[in-house]
Design a protein around this motif. Sequence first.
Motif, PDB file in Angstrom:
ATOM      1  N   MET A  10      -9.493  15.058  36.739  1.00 20.37           N
ATOM      2  CA  MET A  10      -8.954  13.817  36.160  1.00 20.37           C
ATOM      3  C   MET A  10      -9.100  13.819  34.640  1.00 20.37           C
ATOM      4  O   MET A  10      -8.203  13.387  33.913  1.00 20.37           O
ATOM      5  N   LEU A  11     -10.249  14.300  34.149  1.00 14.90           N
ATOM      6  CA  LEU A  11     -10.448  14.395  32.706  1.00 14.90           C
ATOM      7  C   LEU A  11      -9.436  15.349  32.083  1.00 14.90           C
ATOM      8  O   LEU A  11      -8.887  15.079  31.001  1.00 14.90           O
ATOM      9  N   LYS A  12      -9.179  16.454  32.755  1.00  9.88           N
ATOM     10  CA  LYS A  12      -8.199  17.415  32.248  1.00  9.88           C
ATOM     11  C   LYS A  12      -6.801  16.802  32.173  1.00  9.88           C
ATOM     12  O   LYS A  12      -6.054  17.038  31.225  1.00  9.88           O
ATOM     13  N   LEU A  13      -6.462  16.006  33.193  1.00  4.45           N
ATOM     14  CA  LEU A  13      -5.149  15.370  33.195  1.00  4.45           C
ATOM     15  C   LEU A  13      -5.002  14.377  32.033  1.00  4.45           C
ATOM     16  O   LEU A  13      -3.888  14.087  31.598  1.00  4.45           O
ATOM     17  N   LEU A  14      -6.127  13.876  31.568  1.00  8.73           N
ATOM     18  CA  LEU A  14      -6.106  12.966  30.427  1.00  8.73           C
ATOM     19  C   LEU A  14      -6.105  13.717  29.099  1.00  8.73           C
ATOM     20  O   LEU A  14      -6.163  13.110  28.029  1.00  8.73           O
ATOM     21  N   GLY A  15      -6.054  15.032  29.187  1.00  7.69           N
ATOM     22  CA  GLY A  15      -6.017  15.842  27.973  1.00  7.69           C
ATOM     23  C   GLY A  15      -7.381  16.115  27.389  1.00  7.69           C
ATOM     24  O   GLY A  15      -7.483  16.493  26.210  1.00  7.69           O
ATOM     25  N   ILE A  16      -8.414  15.954  28.169  1.00  5.19           N
ATOM     26  CA  ILE A  16      -9.786  16.174  27.691  1.00  5.19           C
ATOM     27  C   ILE A  16     -10.284  17.523  28.204  1.00  5.19           C
ATOM     28  O   ILE A  16     -10.294  17.768  29.417  1.00  5.19           O
ATOM     29  N   GLN A  17     -10.672  18.371  27.291  1.00  6.64           N
ATOM     30  CA  GLN A  17     -11.175  19.698  27.660  1.00  6.64           C
ATOM     31  C   GLN A  17     -12.586  19.569  28.229  1.00  6.64           C
ATOM     32  O   GLN A  17     -13.459  18.975  27.607  1.00  6.64           O
ATOM     33  N   VAL A  18     -12.806  20.144  29.415  1.00  8.98           N
ATOM     34  CA  VAL A  18     -14.094  20.020  30.103  1.00  8.98           C
ATOM     35  C   VAL A  18     -14.871  21.322  30.014  1.00  8.98           C
ATOM     36  O   VAL A  18     -14.335  22.405  30.271  1.00  8.98           O
ATOM     37  N   THR A  19     -16.139  21.203  29.645  1.00  6.51           N
ATOM     38  CA  THR A  19     -17.056  22.349  29.623  1.00  6.51           C
ATOM     39  C   THR A  19     -18.244  22.019  30.519  1.00  6.51           C
ATOM     40  O   THR A  19     -18.769  20.902  30.483  1.00  6.51           O
TER      41      THR A  19
END
Length: 275
Positions: A228-237
């Motif tokens: 969901m974070l990725k779909l919001l354009g947020i890069q996840v580490t």
Amino acid sequence: MKTKALCHFLREQSGSMSDKWLSARTVEPVSVYSINVPDKVTADLREQNQHFIHTLINLLENPAADRMSSWAQEIAVKRAASETPLYRTIQQFRRFRLIFLETAEAYILSHEDEFSIHDLLSFSKQVHSAFDHAIELFTRYYHQVSDARMEAHKTMIYKQTTPVIPISDEIGVLPIVGDLDMHRAAMITESAISKAEQLNLSRIVIDLSGVLVIDTMVAGQLFKMMQMLKLLGIQVTITGIRPEIAQTSIQLGIDFGDLATFGQLKHALKYLYKE
């Protein structure tokens, strides 16, 4: 007819029974039933007891017209709100049951020629059954209210103890510490997404080094949050993935291959600041 007359007598004695119950109180630390509570609390107790007496007598007269549930629910909400331990209210049921039976006994002894052994046993069974019914309903509602309050409290704690910490205008860190269940994982997901959007983050580091155990359902929920974070354009580490968590993820078929992963948070931050 005999039972009707007895119930009429008990209804007339309701005030006297409430007085006996209230006068039998003792000093109890932090208890709504303590004899040294404010007069307003005592007045409320008396009103609640009067309501119980009339509800109880109505039930004895006409079992089909059972109004005990609404009384029990009202009192359960009040006792849970005042954080009165369940056992203290059960004690009061026991004490008042004796007062009620003693009052009935006084009438029966003065009219003993009108009551057979069968009448006495039948009435006794009805009274005990009515009190047990009230106690069962009260404890059921009390647990429902207590559980709801506990869940609300847990939700508040989860939101407060799982913050997204901004370390720059673009980067935030989400440290997850302690036991995880589906409820907490869902709270973390909701909080993380809301906070990340609020802070206008472009990157978020999820640190799992403080999580010792994770089951398949929770792992699935966390992976859903990352997607969901990725779909919001947020890069996840991801940092701090323990071997057992990695194994659970593999068993689920969860692929972290498209996410940057690091053994320690400091390594992830060093990498992100170099970019």
